[in-house]
Design a protein around this motif. Sequence first.
Motif, PDB file in Angstrom:
ATOM      1  N   SER A 263       0.884  -1.159   0.000  1.00 19.07           N
ATOM      2  CA  SER A 263       0.000   0.000   0.000  1.00 19.07           C
ATOM      3  C   SER A 263       0.926   1.213   0.000  1.00 19.07           C
ATOM      4  N   TYR A 264       0.613   2.208  -0.793  1.00 19.58           N
ATOM      5  CA  TYR A 264       1.547   3.308  -1.011  1.00 19.58           C
ATOM      6  C   TYR A 264       0.906   4.649  -0.694  1.00 19.58           C
ATOM      7  N   ALA A 265       1.640   5.491   0.048  1.00 18.71           N
ATOM      8  CA  ALA A 265       1.080   6.760   0.517  1.00 18.71           C
ATOM      9  C   ALA A 265       1.262   7.884  -0.486  1.00 18.71           C
ATOM     10  N   ILE A 266       2.155   7.712  -1.458  1.00 17.50           N
ATOM     11  CA  ILE A 266       2.362   8.757  -2.459  1.00 17.50           C
ATOM     12  C   ILE A 266       1.381   8.507  -3.603  1.00 17.50           C
ATOM     13  N   VAL A 267       0.485   9.462  -3.801  1.00 17.36           N
ATOM     14  CA  VAL A 267      -0.579   9.266  -4.792  1.00 17.36           C
ATOM     15  C   VAL A 267       0.025   8.983  -6.177  1.00 17.36           C
ATOM     16  N   GLY A 268      -0.366   7.872  -6.755  1.00 19.05           N
ATOM     17  CA  GLY A 268       0.074   7.512  -8.115  1.00 19.05           C
ATOM     18  C   GLY A 268       1.377   6.747  -8.185  1.00 19.05           C
ATOM     19  N   ALA A 269       2.144   6.698  -7.085  1.00 23.77           N
ATOM     20  CA  ALA A 269       3.503   6.133  -7.138  1.00 23.77           C
ATOM     21  C   ALA A 269       3.538   4.655  -7.511  1.00 23.77           C
ATOM     22  N   HIS A 270       2.480   3.938  -7.165  1.00 22.08           N
ATOM     23  CA  HIS A 270       2.542   2.487  -7.368  1.00 22.08           C
ATOM     24  C   HIS A 270       2.097   2.051  -8.760  1.00 22.08           C
ATOM     25  N   LEU A 271       1.587   2.967  -9.561  1.00 16.41           N
ATOM     26  CA  LEU A 271       1.154   2.544 -10.909  1.00 16.41           C
ATOM     27  C   LEU A 271       2.346   2.101 -11.766  1.00 16.41           C
ATOM     28  N   PRO A 272       3.440   2.885 -11.792  1.00 14.29           N
ATOM     29  CA  PRO A 272       4.617   2.385 -12.531  1.00 14.29           C
ATOM     30  C   PRO A 272       5.178   1.097 -11.919  1.00 14.29           C
ATOM     31  N   MET A 273       5.035   0.915 -10.609  1.00  9.92           N
ATOM     32  CA  MET A 273       5.516  -0.337  -9.995  1.00  9.92           C
ATOM     33  C   MET A 273       4.707  -1.529 -10.504  1.00  9.92           C
TER      34      MET A 273
ATOM     35  N   ASN B  75      -4.951  12.546 -12.067  1.00 13.03           N
ATOM     36  CA  ASN B  75      -4.373  13.833 -12.461  1.00 13.03           C
ATOM     37  C   ASN B  75      -2.892  13.923 -12.100  1.00 13.03           C
ATOM     38  N   ILE B  76      -2.293  12.770 -11.817  1.00 17.61           N
ATOM     39  CA  ILE B  76      -0.866  12.703 -11.452  1.00 17.61           C
ATOM     40  C   ILE B  76      -0.081  12.199 -12.669  1.00 17.61           C
ATOM     41  N   GLY B  77       1.100  12.746 -12.873  1.00 17.31           N
ATOM     42  CA  GLY B  77       1.902  12.363 -14.040  1.00 17.31           C
ATOM     43  C   GLY B  77       2.168  10.871 -14.123  1.00 17.31           C
ATOM     44  N   ALA B  78       2.465  10.239 -12.963  1.00 18.45           N
ATOM     45  CA  ALA B  78       2.820   8.812 -12.975  1.00 18.45           C
ATOM     46  C   ALA B  78       1.697   7.939 -13.539  1.00 18.45           C
ATOM     47  N   PHE B  79       0.451   8.381 -13.363  1.00 14.44           N
ATOM     48  CA  PHE B  79      -0.696   7.639 -13.920  1.00 14.44           C
ATOM     49  C   PHE B  79      -0.553   7.575 -15.444  1.00 14.44           C
ATOM     50  N   HIS B  80      -0.273   8.727 -16.062  1.00 16.51           N
ATOM     51  CA  HIS B  80      -0.197   8.796 -17.526  1.00 16.51           C
ATOM     52  C   HIS B  80       1.041   8.073 -18.054  1.00 16.51           C
ATOM     53  N   GLU B  81       2.148   8.189 -17.325  1.00 13.49           N
ATOM     54  CA  GLU B  81       3.373   7.493 -17.745  1.00 13.49           C
ATOM     55  C   GLU B  81       3.161   5.982 -17.682  1.00 13.49           C
ATOM     56  N   ALA B  82       2.502   5.530 -16.618  1.00  7.20           N
ATOM     57  CA  ALA B  82       2.279   4.090 -16.446  1.00  7.20           C
ATOM     58  C   ALA B  82       1.359   3.559 -17.545  1.00  7.20           C
ATOM     59  N   LEU B  83       0.286   4.289 -17.826  1.00 10.05           N
ATOM     60  CA  LEU B  83      -0.651   3.835 -18.861  1.00 10.05           C
ATOM     61  C   LEU B  83       0.035   3.747 -20.217  1.00 10.05           C
TER      62      LEU B  83
END
Length: 325
Positions: free
Chosen positions: A110-120, A147-155
Amino acid sequence: MEPAALLALYERMALIRRTEKAAHDLFLQGLVKGTTHLAAGHEAIAVGASAALRDDDYVFATYRGHHHAMARGATPEECLAELMSRATGLCGAKGGSMHLTKAATNMLGSYAIVGAHLPMAVGAAWSAKLRGTGQLAVAFFGDGATNIGAFHEALNLAAVWKLPVLFVCENNLYMEYTPIADVTAVPRPAADRAPAYGIPGEVVDGNDAVSVQETVARLARRARAGDGPALLEAETYRHFGHSRSDPATYRPAEEVERWLKHDPLDIARGRLVEAGVPEERVTEADERARSVVQEAVDAAKNAPPPDPREAFTDVWADGGAAWRT
Ligand SMILES: Cc1ncc(C[n+]2csc(CCOP(=O)(O)OP(=O)(O)O)c2C)c(N)n1
Ligand SMILES: [Mg+2]
Protein backbone atom coordinates in the motif's frame (compact mmCIF):
# COMPACT_ATOMS: atom_id res chain seq x y z
CA MET A 1 -22.15 -17.00 -9.69
CA GLU A 2 -22.75 -20.08 -7.53
CA PRO A 3 -24.67 -19.30 -4.30
CA ALA A 4 -21.75 -20.60 -2.16
CA ALA A 5 -19.27 -18.32 -3.97
CA LEU A 6 -21.67 -15.39 -3.61
CA LEU A 7 -22.02 -16.04 0.11
CA ALA A 8 -18.21 -16.21 0.45
CA LEU A 9 -17.93 -12.81 -1.28
CA TYR A 10 -20.53 -11.39 1.07
CA GLU A 11 -18.81 -12.76 4.18
CA ARG A 12 -15.44 -11.32 3.11
CA MET A 13 -17.06 -7.91 2.61
CA ALA A 14 -18.80 -8.14 5.99
CA LEU A 15 -15.44 -8.98 7.58
CA ILE A 16 -13.80 -5.94 5.99
CA ARG A 17 -16.68 -3.64 7.00
CA ARG A 18 -16.49 -4.78 10.61
CA THR A 19 -12.71 -4.48 10.66
CA GLU A 20 -12.92 -0.90 9.39
CA LYS A 21 -15.53 -0.06 12.01
CA ALA A 22 -13.27 -1.63 14.67
CA ALA A 23 -10.31 0.42 13.39
CA HIS A 24 -12.42 3.56 13.73
CA ASP A 25 -13.48 2.66 17.30
CA LEU A 26 -9.90 1.75 18.30
CA PHE A 27 -8.71 5.09 16.95
CA LEU A 28 -11.33 6.88 19.09
CA GLN A 29 -9.99 4.92 22.09
CA GLY A 30 -6.49 6.27 21.33
CA LEU A 31 -5.16 2.81 20.46
CA VAL A 32 -4.33 3.44 16.79
CA LYS A 33 -1.23 5.55 16.27
CA GLY A 34 -0.80 7.55 13.09
CA THR A 35 -3.46 8.18 10.53
CA THR A 36 -5.92 5.77 8.90
CA HIS A 37 -7.87 5.96 5.64
CA LEU A 38 -10.82 3.63 6.00
CA ALA A 39 -12.25 1.77 3.02
CA ALA A 40 -15.76 1.15 4.38
CA GLY A 41 -17.98 1.53 1.31
CA HIS A 42 -15.24 0.36 -1.09
CA GLU A 43 -15.35 -3.35 -0.10
CA ALA A 44 -16.96 -4.69 -3.29
CA ILE A 45 -14.07 -3.45 -5.44
CA ALA A 46 -11.41 -5.37 -3.52
CA VAL A 47 -13.46 -8.49 -2.95
CA GLY A 48 -15.06 -8.60 -6.41
CA ALA A 49 -11.74 -8.04 -8.19
CA SER A 50 -9.91 -10.53 -6.03
CA ALA A 51 -12.49 -13.21 -6.86
CA ALA A 52 -11.52 -12.77 -10.54
CA LEU A 53 -7.76 -13.02 -9.94
CA ARG A 54 -5.34 -15.92 -9.64
CA ASP A 55 -3.70 -16.44 -6.27
CA ASP A 56 -0.29 -15.52 -7.73
CA ASP A 57 -1.40 -12.26 -9.38
CA TYR A 58 0.22 -9.08 -8.06
CA VAL A 59 -1.84 -6.45 -6.25
CA PHE A 60 -0.80 -2.87 -5.44
CA ALA A 61 -2.95 -0.50 -3.39
CA THR A 62 -2.98 2.99 -1.92
CA TYR A 63 -2.91 4.15 1.71
CA ARG A 64 -6.67 3.38 1.57
CA GLY A 65 -5.78 -0.27 1.30
CA HIS A 66 -7.05 -2.28 4.27
CA HIS A 67 -9.70 -3.88 2.05
CA HIS A 68 -7.11 -4.97 -0.53
CA ALA A 69 -4.84 -6.50 2.10
CA MET A 70 -7.79 -8.44 3.53
CA ALA A 71 -9.08 -9.45 0.09
CA ARG A 72 -5.62 -10.90 -0.59
CA GLY A 73 -5.30 -12.98 2.54
CA ALA A 74 -4.37 -10.67 5.44
CA THR A 75 -6.47 -11.38 8.52
CA PRO A 76 -8.36 -8.75 10.52
CA GLU A 77 -6.06 -9.57 13.44
CA GLU A 78 -2.90 -8.95 11.39
CA CYS A 79 -4.32 -5.65 10.13
CA LEU A 80 -5.62 -4.35 13.46
CA ALA A 81 -2.41 -5.36 15.26
CA GLU A 82 -0.44 -3.47 12.60
CA LEU A 83 -2.59 -0.36 13.12
CA MET A 84 -2.01 -0.68 16.86
CA SER A 85 1.79 -1.05 16.45
CA ARG A 86 1.92 -4.57 17.88
CA ALA A 87 4.60 -7.19 17.25
CA THR A 88 1.96 -9.46 15.69
CA GLY A 89 1.00 -6.88 13.07
CA LEU A 90 1.07 -7.71 9.36
CA CYS A 91 4.40 -5.87 8.95
CA GLY A 92 5.63 -6.25 12.53
CA ALA A 93 4.43 -2.68 13.25
CA LYS A 94 6.82 -1.18 10.69
CA GLY A 95 4.16 -0.32 8.12
CA GLY A 96 1.08 0.90 9.90
CA SER A 97 -2.24 1.60 8.25
CA MET A 98 -0.84 3.20 5.10
CA HIS A 99 1.65 0.48 4.19
CA LEU A 100 -0.13 -2.83 4.64
CA THR A 101 1.82 -5.39 2.61
CA LYS A 102 1.62 -9.17 2.36
CA ALA A 103 4.41 -10.25 0.04
CA ALA A 104 3.68 -13.95 0.69
CA THR A 105 0.43 -13.60 -1.25
CA ASN A 106 1.83 -11.11 -3.80
CA MET A 107 -0.06 -8.22 -2.21
CA LEU A 108 2.92 -6.00 -2.92
CA GLY A 109 2.01 -3.08 -0.80
CA SER A 110 0.00 0.00 0.00
CA TYR A 111 1.55 3.31 -1.01
CA ALA A 112 1.08 6.76 0.52
CA ILE A 113 2.36 8.76 -2.46
CA VAL A 114 -0.58 9.27 -4.79
CA GLY A 115 0.07 7.51 -8.11
CA ALA A 116 3.50 6.13 -7.14
CA HIS A 117 2.54 2.49 -7.37
CA LEU A 118 1.15 2.54 -10.91
CA PRO A 119 4.62 2.38 -12.53
CA MET A 120 5.52 -0.34 -10.00
CA ALA A 121 2.56 -2.42 -11.14
CA VAL A 122 3.75 -1.89 -14.72
CA GLY A 123 7.17 -3.22 -13.65
CA ALA A 124 5.58 -6.29 -12.04
CA ALA A 125 3.56 -6.91 -15.21
CA TRP A 126 6.71 -6.53 -17.35
CA SER A 127 8.48 -9.07 -15.16
CA ALA A 128 5.54 -11.50 -15.52
CA LYS A 129 5.59 -11.04 -19.28
CA LEU A 130 9.35 -11.62 -19.54
CA ARG A 131 9.12 -14.73 -17.38
CA GLY A 132 6.05 -15.97 -19.26
CA THR A 133 4.18 -16.77 -16.05
CA GLY A 134 0.71 -15.65 -17.15
CA GLN A 135 0.47 -13.52 -14.00
CA LEU A 136 -1.38 -10.25 -13.98
CA ALA A 137 -0.60 -7.08 -12.00
CA VAL A 138 -3.46 -4.95 -10.69
CA ALA A 139 -3.06 -1.41 -9.42
CA PHE A 140 -5.93 0.04 -7.38
CA PHE A 141 -5.91 3.81 -6.96
CA GLY A 142 -8.18 6.76 -6.30
CA ASP A 143 -9.75 9.24 -8.72
CA GLY A 144 -7.19 11.83 -7.57
CA ALA A 145 -4.36 9.74 -9.00
CA THR A 146 -5.72 10.26 -12.51
CA ASN A 147 -4.37 13.83 -12.46
CA ILE A 148 -0.87 12.70 -11.45
CA GLY A 149 1.90 12.36 -14.04
CA ALA A 150 2.82 8.81 -12.97
CA PHE A 151 -0.70 7.64 -13.92
CA HIS A 152 -0.20 8.80 -17.53
CA GLU A 153 3.37 7.49 -17.74
CA ALA A 154 2.28 4.09 -16.45
CA LEU A 155 -0.65 3.84 -18.86
CA ASN A 156 1.48 4.80 -21.83
CA LEU A 157 4.29 2.32 -21.13
CA ALA A 158 1.85 -0.49 -20.33
CA ALA A 159 0.02 0.15 -23.62
CA VAL A 160 3.20 0.41 -25.72
CA TRP A 161 4.58 -2.86 -24.30
CA LYS A 162 1.12 -4.54 -24.14
CA LEU A 163 1.68 -5.55 -20.55
CA PRO A 164 -0.67 -7.73 -18.48
CA VAL A 165 -1.75 -5.02 -16.06
CA LEU A 166 -5.15 -3.73 -14.97
CA PHE A 167 -5.58 -0.22 -13.68
CA VAL A 168 -8.57 -0.03 -11.36
CA CYS A 169 -9.69 3.43 -10.27
CA GLU A 170 -11.83 3.60 -7.12
CA ASN A 171 -13.75 6.75 -8.02
CA ASN A 172 -15.28 7.91 -4.74
CA LEU A 173 -15.90 11.42 -6.16
CA TYR A 174 -13.39 13.14 -3.86
CA MET A 175 -9.67 13.58 -3.57
CA GLU A 176 -9.36 14.48 0.07
CA TYR A 177 -11.86 17.38 0.36
CA THR A 178 -11.99 18.38 -3.33
CA PRO A 179 -14.65 17.01 -5.68
CA ILE A 180 -12.75 15.35 -8.53
CA ALA A 181 -15.24 16.87 -11.02
CA ASP A 182 -14.08 20.41 -10.07
CA VAL A 183 -10.49 19.77 -11.09
CA THR A 184 -10.71 17.34 -14.00
CA ALA A 185 -11.12 18.11 -17.70
CA VAL A 186 -13.35 15.13 -18.52
CA PRO A 187 -16.44 13.70 -16.75
CA ARG A 188 -14.96 10.23 -16.17
CA PRO A 189 -11.57 10.87 -14.58
CA ALA A 190 -10.24 7.39 -15.40
CA ALA A 191 -12.29 5.81 -18.20
CA ASP A 192 -12.26 8.97 -20.37
CA ARG A 193 -8.45 8.93 -20.37
CA ALA A 194 -8.16 5.41 -21.76
CA PRO A 195 -8.67 6.34 -25.45
CA ALA A 196 -5.58 8.56 -25.29
CA TYR A 197 -3.55 5.39 -24.73
CA GLY A 198 -5.50 3.15 -27.08
CA ILE A 199 -6.68 0.84 -24.30
CA PRO A 200 -10.20 -0.15 -23.17
CA GLY A 201 -11.72 2.17 -20.57
CA GLU A 202 -14.80 0.92 -18.76
CA VAL A 203 -17.05 2.07 -15.95
CA VAL A 204 -18.58 -0.36 -13.45
CA ASP A 205 -20.76 -0.10 -10.35
CA GLY A 206 -17.99 -0.49 -7.79
CA ASN A 207 -20.51 -1.26 -5.07
CA ASP A 208 -21.72 -4.41 -6.80
CA ALA A 209 -19.15 -7.16 -6.16
CA VAL A 210 -20.60 -9.39 -8.87
CA SER A 211 -20.36 -6.71 -11.59
CA VAL A 212 -16.80 -5.97 -10.49
CA GLN A 213 -15.90 -9.66 -10.54
CA GLU A 214 -17.36 -10.19 -14.03
CA THR A 215 -15.72 -7.09 -15.49
CA VAL A 216 -12.30 -7.79 -13.99
CA ALA A 217 -12.48 -11.43 -15.11
CA ARG A 218 -13.16 -10.31 -18.70
CA LEU A 219 -10.40 -7.67 -18.74
CA ALA A 220 -7.99 -10.10 -17.04
CA ARG A 221 -8.62 -12.75 -19.72
CA ARG A 222 -7.67 -10.39 -22.51
CA ALA A 223 -4.61 -9.09 -20.66
CA ARG A 224 -3.35 -12.63 -20.03
CA ALA A 225 -3.97 -13.46 -23.68
CA GLY A 226 -1.44 -10.77 -24.62
CA ASP A 227 -3.95 -8.09 -25.63
CA GLY A 228 -2.56 -5.56 -23.16
CA PRO A 229 -3.75 -3.40 -20.28
CA ALA A 230 -7.17 -1.96 -19.49
CA LEU A 231 -8.48 0.83 -17.31
CA LEU A 232 -11.52 0.22 -15.15
CA GLU A 233 -13.33 2.98 -13.28
CA ALA A 234 -15.30 1.60 -10.35
CA GLU A 235 -17.83 4.07 -8.96
CA THR A 236 -18.04 4.04 -5.19
CA TYR A 237 -18.23 6.23 -2.08
CA ARG A 238 -16.44 6.26 1.21
CA HIS A 239 -18.55 5.94 4.34
CA PHE A 240 -16.06 7.74 6.59
CA GLY A 241 -14.10 10.94 6.02
CA HIS A 242 -10.89 11.01 3.99
CA SER A 243 -8.71 10.20 6.98
CA ARG A 244 -9.16 9.89 10.69
CA SER A 245 -9.39 13.62 11.38
CA ASP A 246 -12.02 14.38 8.72
CA PRO A 247 -15.74 14.54 9.61
CA ALA A 248 -16.49 14.96 5.84
CA THR A 249 -18.93 17.84 6.33
CA TYR A 250 -18.15 19.14 2.80
CA ARG A 251 -20.26 16.41 1.21
CA PRO A 252 -23.91 17.34 0.46
CA ALA A 253 -26.33 15.47 2.79
CA GLU A 254 -28.46 14.31 -0.12
CA GLU A 255 -25.39 12.81 -1.86
CA VAL A 256 -24.30 10.98 1.29
CA GLU A 257 -27.82 9.63 1.82
CA ARG A 258 -28.10 8.43 -1.79
CA TRP A 259 -24.80 6.57 -1.61
CA LEU A 260 -25.44 5.07 1.82
CA LYS A 261 -28.59 3.55 0.30
CA HIS A 262 -26.38 2.02 -2.40
CA ASP A 263 -24.35 0.05 0.14
CA PRO A 264 -22.19 -2.80 -1.23
CA LEU A 265 -23.37 -5.14 1.55
CA ASP A 266 -27.06 -4.43 0.83
CA ILE A 267 -26.49 -5.02 -2.88
CA ALA A 268 -24.78 -8.34 -2.15
CA ARG A 269 -27.64 -9.31 0.20
CA GLY A 270 -30.09 -8.59 -2.65
CA ARG A 271 -28.09 -10.86 -4.92
CA LEU A 272 -28.11 -13.60 -2.26
CA VAL A 273 -31.90 -13.40 -2.06
CA GLU A 274 -32.14 -13.63 -5.87
CA ALA A 275 -29.86 -16.69 -5.80
CA GLY A 276 -32.20 -18.34 -3.27
CA VAL A 277 -29.74 -18.35 -0.35
CA PRO A 278 -31.78 -18.70 2.87
CA GLU A 279 -31.67 -15.73 5.22
CA GLU A 280 -30.22 -17.89 8.05
CA ARG A 281 -27.08 -18.52 5.95
CA VAL A 282 -26.57 -14.76 5.61
CA THR A 283 -27.17 -14.21 9.33
CA GLU A 284 -24.63 -16.96 10.12
CA ALA A 285 -22.07 -15.30 7.82
CA ASP A 286 -22.65 -11.97 9.58
CA GLU A 287 -22.24 -13.66 12.96
CA ARG A 288 -18.98 -15.36 11.91
CA ALA A 289 -17.62 -12.01 10.68
CA ARG A 290 -18.65 -10.32 13.93
CA SER A 291 -16.96 -12.91 16.10
CA VAL A 292 -13.75 -13.07 14.00
CA VAL A 293 -13.37 -9.29 14.26
CA GLN A 294 -14.16 -9.26 17.99
CA GLU A 295 -11.48 -11.90 18.56
CA ALA A 296 -9.08 -9.92 16.37
CA VAL A 297 -9.65 -6.77 18.46
CA ASP A 298 -9.05 -8.69 21.70
CA ALA A 299 -5.94 -10.43 20.35
CA ALA A 300 -4.48 -7.18 18.99
CA LYS A 301 -5.12 -5.37 22.30
CA ASN A 302 -3.36 -8.15 24.20
CA ALA A 303 -0.42 -8.48 21.81
CA PRO A 304 3.00 -7.16 22.90
CA PRO A 305 4.72 -4.16 21.35
CA PRO A 306 7.60 -4.96 18.99
CA ASP A 307 11.05 -5.65 20.43
CA PRO A 308 13.09 -2.42 19.97
CA ARG A 309 15.93 -4.53 18.49
CA GLU A 310 13.60 -5.32 15.58
CA ALA A 311 13.83 -1.67 14.50
CA PHE A 312 17.02 -2.53 12.58
CA THR A 313 15.73 -5.59 10.75
CA ASP A 314 13.89 -5.59 7.41
CA VAL A 315 15.17 -2.09 6.78
CA TRP A 316 17.28 -2.97 3.77
CA ALA A 317 16.55 -5.38 0.94
CA ASP A 318 19.40 -7.65 2.10
CA GLY A 319 17.70 -8.02 5.47
CA GLY A 320 20.59 -6.55 7.47
CA ALA A 321 21.96 -3.21 8.54
CA ALA A 322 25.31 -4.26 10.02
CA TRP A 323 27.61 -2.72 7.43
CA ARG A 324 25.73 0.54 7.40
CA THR A 325 25.68 1.16 11.14
C1 LIG B 1 1.91 12.90 -4.78
C2 LIG B 1 1.00 13.23 -3.63
N1 LIG B 1 0.37 14.42 -3.61
C3 LIG B 1 -0.47 14.72 -2.57
C4 LIG B 1 -0.66 13.83 -1.55
C5 LIG B 1 -1.61 14.17 -0.41
N2 LIG B 1 -2.82 13.36 -0.55
C6 LIG B 1 -2.99 12.25 0.20
S1 LIG B 1 -4.42 11.48 -0.17
C7 LIG B 1 -4.83 12.62 -1.33
C8 LIG B 1 -6.13 12.52 -2.08
C9 LIG B 1 -6.14 11.42 -3.07
O1 LIG B 1 -7.46 11.19 -3.49
P1 LIG B 1 -7.85 9.94 -4.34
O2 LIG B 1 -6.73 9.59 -5.27
O3 LIG B 1 -9.16 10.21 -4.96
O4 LIG B 1 -7.96 8.75 -3.29
P2 LIG B 1 -9.00 8.56 -2.09
O5 LIG B 1 -8.32 9.12 -0.87
O6 LIG B 1 -10.26 9.23 -2.44
O7 LIG B 1 -9.15 7.07 -1.95
C10 LIG B 1 -3.86 13.59 -1.42
C11 LIG B 1 -3.92 14.75 -2.33
C12 LIG B 1 0.04 12.61 -1.60
N3 LIG B 1 -0.09 11.69 -0.64
N4 LIG B 1 0.84 12.30 -2.67
MG1 LIG C 1 -11.04 9.70 -4.29
